[in-house]
Design an enzyme around this catalytic site. Structure first.
Site, PDB file in Angstrom:
ATOM      1  N   CYS A 162      -3.467   1.607   6.345  1.00  0.00           N
ATOM      2  CA  CYS A 162      -3.922   1.087   7.681  1.00  0.00           C
ATOM      3  C   CYS A 162      -4.278   1.878   8.662  1.00  0.00           C
ATOM      4  O   CYS A 162      -5.177   1.512   9.555  1.00  0.00           O
ATOM      5  CB  CYS A 162      -2.677   0.149   8.311  1.00  0.00           C
ATOM      6  SG  CYS A 162      -1.148   0.951   8.614  1.00  0.00           S
TER       7      CYS A 162
ATOM      8  N   GLU B  80       3.268  -5.223  12.411  1.00  0.00           N
ATOM      9  CA  GLU B  80       2.276  -4.064  12.139  1.00  0.00           C
ATOM     10  C   GLU B  80       1.124  -4.465  11.222  1.00  0.00           C
ATOM     11  O   GLU B  80       1.260  -4.911  10.028  1.00  0.00           O
ATOM     12  CB  GLU B  80       3.052  -2.936  11.324  1.00  0.00           C
ATOM     13  CG  GLU B  80       3.944  -2.294  12.440  1.00  0.00           C
ATOM     14  CD  GLU B  80       3.727  -1.770  13.769  1.00  0.00           C
ATOM     15  OE1 GLU B  80       2.456  -1.510  14.045  1.00  0.00           O
ATOM     16  OE2 GLU B  80       4.583  -1.692  14.636  1.00  0.00           O
TER      17      GLU B  80
ATOM     18  N   ASN C 286       0.746  -1.132   0.072  1.00  0.00           N
ATOM     19  CA  ASN C 286      -0.082  -0.113   0.117  1.00  0.00           C
ATOM     20  C   ASN C 286       0.833   1.197  -0.016  1.00  0.00           C
ATOM     21  O   ASN C 286       0.378   2.475  -0.804  1.00  0.00           O
ATOM     22  CB  ASN C 286      -1.039   0.039   1.181  1.00  0.00           C
ATOM     23  CG  ASN C 286      -0.357  -0.292   2.448  1.00  0.00           C
ATOM     24  OD1 ASN C 286       0.743  -0.757   2.665  1.00  0.00           O
ATOM     25  ND2 ASN C 286      -0.817   0.325   3.395  1.00  0.00           N
TER      26      ASN C 286
ATOM     27  N   GLU D  81       7.117   0.484  16.052  1.00  0.00           N
ATOM     28  CA  GLU D  81       8.190   1.110  15.194  1.00  0.00           C
ATOM     29  C   GLU D  81       8.489   2.622  15.535  1.00  0.00           C
ATOM     30  O   GLU D  81       7.685   3.119  16.428  1.00  0.00           O
ATOM     31  CB  GLU D  81       7.712   0.982  14.029  1.00  0.00           C
ATOM     32  CG  GLU D  81       7.658  -0.473  13.523  1.00  0.00           C
ATOM     33  CD  GLU D  81       7.487  -0.995  12.034  1.00  0.00           C
ATOM     34  OE1 GLU D  81       6.385  -0.287  11.466  1.00  0.00           O
ATOM     35  OE2 GLU D  81       8.198  -1.405  11.305  1.00  0.00           O
TER      36      GLU D  81
HETATM   37  O1  TXE Z   1      -0.880  -8.873   2.423  1.00  0.00           O
HETATM   38  P1  TXE Z   1       0.074  -9.688   2.845  1.00  0.00           P
HETATM   39  P2  TXE Z   1      -1.987  -8.810   1.230  1.00  0.00           P
HETATM   40  C1  TXE Z   1      -4.225  -6.220   5.012  1.00  0.00           C
HETATM   41  C2  TXE Z   1      -5.447  -5.769   3.847  1.00  0.00           C
HETATM   42  C3  TXE Z   1      -5.312  -6.584   2.796  1.00  0.00           C
HETATM   43  C4  TXE Z   1      -4.932  -7.942   3.602  1.00  0.00           C
HETATM   44  C5  TXE Z   1      -4.289  -8.828   2.830  1.00  0.00           C
HETATM   45  O2  TXE Z   1      -6.418  -6.153   4.650  1.00  0.00           O
HETATM   46  O3  TXE Z   1      -6.430  -6.807   2.237  1.00  0.00           O
HETATM   47  O4  TXE Z   1      -4.001  -7.496   4.453  1.00  0.00           O
HETATM   48  O5  TXE Z   1      -3.300  -8.304   1.832  1.00  0.00           O
HETATM   49  C6  TXE Z   1       4.474 -11.299   2.622  1.00  0.00           C
HETATM   50  N1  TXE Z   1       5.835 -15.507   4.945  1.00  0.00           N
HETATM   51  N2  TXE Z   1      -3.212  -5.335   4.459  1.00  0.00           N
HETATM   52  O6  TXE Z   1      -2.516 -10.436   1.018  1.00  0.00           O
HETATM   53  O7  TXE Z   1       0.003 -11.381   2.290  1.00  0.00           O
HETATM   54  C7  TXE Z   1       3.961 -10.827   1.084  1.00  0.00           C
HETATM   55  O8  TXE Z   1       4.779 -11.207   0.158  1.00  0.00           O
HETATM   56  C8  TXE Z   1       6.466 -14.317   4.805  1.00  0.00           C
HETATM   57  C9  TXE Z   1      -2.834  -4.405   5.574  1.00  0.00           C
HETATM   58  O9  TXE Z   1      -1.445  -8.293   0.051  1.00  0.00           O
HETATM   59  O10 TXE Z   1       0.034  -9.870   4.480  1.00  0.00           O
HETATM   60  C10 TXE Z   1       3.964  -9.300   1.365  1.00  0.00           C
HETATM   61  O11 TXE Z   1       5.617  -8.746   1.127  1.00  0.00           O
HETATM   62  N3  TXE Z   1       6.016 -13.098   4.049  1.00  0.00           N
HETATM   63  C11 TXE Z   1      -1.370  -3.843   5.513  1.00  0.00           C
HETATM   64  C12 TXE Z   1       3.839  -8.970   2.712  1.00  0.00           C
HETATM   65  O12 TXE Z   1       3.779 -10.275   3.424  1.00  0.00           O
HETATM   66  C13 TXE Z   1       4.911 -13.285   3.623  1.00  0.00           C
HETATM   67  C14 TXE Z   1      -0.938  -3.536   4.333  1.00  0.00           C
HETATM   68  C15 TXE Z   1       2.374  -8.351   2.905  1.00  0.00           C
HETATM   69  O13 TXE Z   1       1.413  -9.271   2.338  1.00  0.00           O
HETATM   70  C16 TXE Z   1       4.122 -14.443   3.672  1.00  0.00           C
HETATM   71  C17 TXE Z   1      -1.271  -4.653   3.436  1.00  0.00           C
HETATM   72  C18 TXE Z   1       4.604 -15.562   4.424  1.00  0.00           C
HETATM   73  N4  TXE Z   1       3.989 -16.755   4.710  1.00  0.00           N
HETATM   74  C19 TXE Z   1      -2.241  -5.689   3.414  1.00  0.00           C
HETATM   75  N5  TXE Z   1       2.931 -14.429   3.033  1.00  0.00           N
HETATM   76  C20 TXE Z   1      -1.150  -2.974   6.734  1.00  0.00           C
HETATM   77  N6  TXE Z   1      -1.148  -3.145   7.925  1.00  0.00           N
HETATM   78  O14 TXE Z   1      -0.800  -1.669   6.255  1.00  0.00           O
HETATM   79  C21 TXE Z   1       2.855 -13.029   2.632  1.00  0.00           C
HETATM   80  N7  TXE Z   1       3.875 -12.471   2.910  1.00  0.00           N
END
Ligand code: TXE
Length: 480
Positions: free
Chosen positions: A283, A249, A151, A461
């Site tokens: 977020c 986070e 994001n 953080e």
């Molecule tokens: O996030 P992911 P996604 C929320 C938001 C969104 C939902 C899913 O609601 O719809 O999360 O988003 C890495 N081991 N937020 O699926 O999967 C992945 O490659 C290690 C809130 O896109 O959590 C990426 O680099 N890493 C949020 C990172 O995790 C892994 C911002 C985030 O992806 C992994 C984004 C694993 N097993 C989404 N699986 C905020 N807090 O700002 C995935 N990743």
């Protein structure tokens, strides 16, 4: 087709297994580059480079370390236009936003920690009566892992990397596979800045392959992660048996509490931003809006009018307020919540539909959407949607507002609009959140602790909190 490469041991590298992932431009819905889907071997190579670089980097005099970080900061600023454009294309956000927020903040992250590391001090305790003195050595952990989301791509990537490096660690970092471009450009900047080989390593790939290899690596002893709550839980479960240090986070479902005695115009324009900035994909967005009944109808009318006036368009168009959502699957997920809201008895006050932008017909556009709900137990009021969708609900008393604010599994941030000091303090103290803004939103001072409670994560953080996370305290007791 343009290829993005890993950055390992100071050099660009193709993935060993030659596996590549399509990278989409969300404003047109087309693949425009390829990125590595790095395997455990690539991650191991990155780890080994980082491990080799650690002894020298951790012993580099602070002034020297600080200079390297400052140099990265100034090169980011020098390349603002290129980076901002790349971010807008990769993520779908308006260019105006990446130019004014994302990229300047990425530079500030490095500049801030370049200074902070020279001011970081540790404690000493004299054991009176025992002729002894204790002091705390804050030592870097070693090789640490930084995993970031899509994001705010460069903004959040650097928010982790900068303090990790400042504290003397070496890093294996993975940006989101959905928005890898500016992390790739950061590697070019690191080469120009003279970052020593292996100090920072950037591996690209999917979460469940590349990300998984980082979190499972037995010698990567700390993980700083920003992303979804489900992923955070998975990381915690994987890392726990190895006793890794974790900073997570995660998601938010933040309340925006609006009282009749607020500064109305400032509240209205800020609420528009806190609802829809970055297509609601922050977020910290205030996705649950609670309004005191005395001004509810007026707010509703004004907020709808302002929302309808937002211009949805291509990210690079200077007039655009709302760009494209980050991916097709995310667009569909957000839209599905609008359908769920209707089924659950919510009223769509404005928006609710896909948008076709002329010349960008296959892009991922959605109208900013306001849903009126009375039952706050429904899914749209409880689950993180992470798109340009907010709910609005009236309240009659402070206690009712507080109860609704706290009635979710998340606890990241909260915004309170009131000119009553006692009320603002009472609310701020009792709301379950890591960050509370009164009469403002997303005002960030990088010295402050940043993070959430409940299912929004663990750890903080920012400022010295980040430097504490990225160091291991060791107590040394000397009797004399
Ligand atoms: O996030 P992911 P996604 C929320 C938001 C969104 C939902 C899913 O609601 O719809 O999360 O988003 C890495 N081991 N937020 O699926 O999967 C992945 O490659 C290690 C809130 O896109 O959590 C990426 O680099 N890493 C949020 C990172 O995790 C892994 C911002 C985030 O992806 C992994 C984004 C694993 N097993 C989404 N699986 C905020 N807090 O700002 C995935 N990743």
């Amino acid at each position: 087709m343009k290829k993005i490469f890993n950055y390992i041991n100071g050099e660009f590298k193709a993935p060993i297994e030659d596996q590549w992932i399509d990278n989409y431009n969300p404003s047109i819905g087309d693949v425009y580059s390829l990125l590595p889907n790095s395997s455990t071997v690539d991650v191991q190579n990155a780890y080994e480079a980082a491990e080799k670089a650690f002894p020298e980097w951790s012993e580099t005099p602070l002034e020297q370390r600080s200079k390297v970080l400052s140099k990265i900061a100034s090169l980011i600023t020098e390349n603002l236009d290129q980076l901002a454009k790349a971010e807008a294309i990769d993520n779908g956000k308006p260019l105006s936003l990446s130019t004014s927020i994302d990229i300047p903040r990425a530079s500030s992250n490095f500049q801030f920690f370049a200074h902070a590391l020279t001011q970081f001090a540790s404690e000493a305790h004299e054991s009176t009566g025992f002729n002894a003195i204790n002091f705390t050595l804050r030592q870097p952990i070693g090789v640490v892992g930084c995993i970031s989301p899509w994001n705010l791509p460069l903004y959040l990537f650097t928010w982790k990397i900068a303090p990790a490096l400042a504290a003397g660690n070496t890093v294996v970092a993975k940006p989101s596979e959905i928005t890898p471009m500016t992390a790739y450009l950061l590697a070019e900047i690191c080469i120009k800045a003279g970052v020593p080989k292996g100090v920072l390593n950037i591996v690209h790939g999917l979460g469940n392959t590349t990300g998984q290899a980082i979190i499972e690596h037995p010698k990567i002893k700390a993980i700083s992660f920003t992303g979804g709550t489900a992923t955070g839980a998975h990381i915690a479960k994987t890392a726990a048996p190895m006793f890794k240090k974790l900073s997570l986070e995660l998601g938010g479902k933040n309340p925006n509490l609006i009282f009749a005695d607020c500064d109305y115009e400032k509240m209205l324009s800020t609420t528009l931003r806190s609802s829809f900035a970055n297509q609601g994909q922050i977020c910290l967005c205030g996705s649950r809006i609670y309004v005191e009944r005395a001004i509810y109808d007026k707010f509703k009318t004004d907020f709808i009018a302002k929302t309808n006036a937002l211009k949805i368009g291509a990210p690079l168009d200077a007039e655009t307020n709302i760009g494209a959502l980050v991916s097709k699957s995310h667009l569909e997920k957000v839209k599905s919540y609008i359908d769920i809201a209707t089924a659950e008895g919510g009223t769509i006050l404005c928006g609710g539909n896909y948008v076709t932008v002329k010349g960008y017909e296959n892009g991922y556009y959605l109208q900013p959407t306001i849903i009126e709900i009375n039952n706050t137990n429904c899914r749209v009021a409880q689950e993180e949607i992470f798109g340009p969708v907010v709910t609005i609900t009236p309240f009659d008393s402070d206690d009712e507002a507080l109860a609704m604010a706290n009635d979710v599994r998340y606890g990241l941030s909260c915004t309170i609009w009131t000119n009553n000091l006692n009320r603002s303090m009472y609310m701020a103290k009792h709301v379950q959140a890591g960050i509370v803004w009164v009469n403002t939103w997303m005002m960030r001072d990088l010295r402050t602790a940043f993070g959430g409670t409940k299912d929004s994560g663990v750890g903080r953080e920012g400022g010295f909190e980040a430097l504490r996370f990225f160091t291991e305290p060791k107590n040394i007791c000397i009797q004399y």
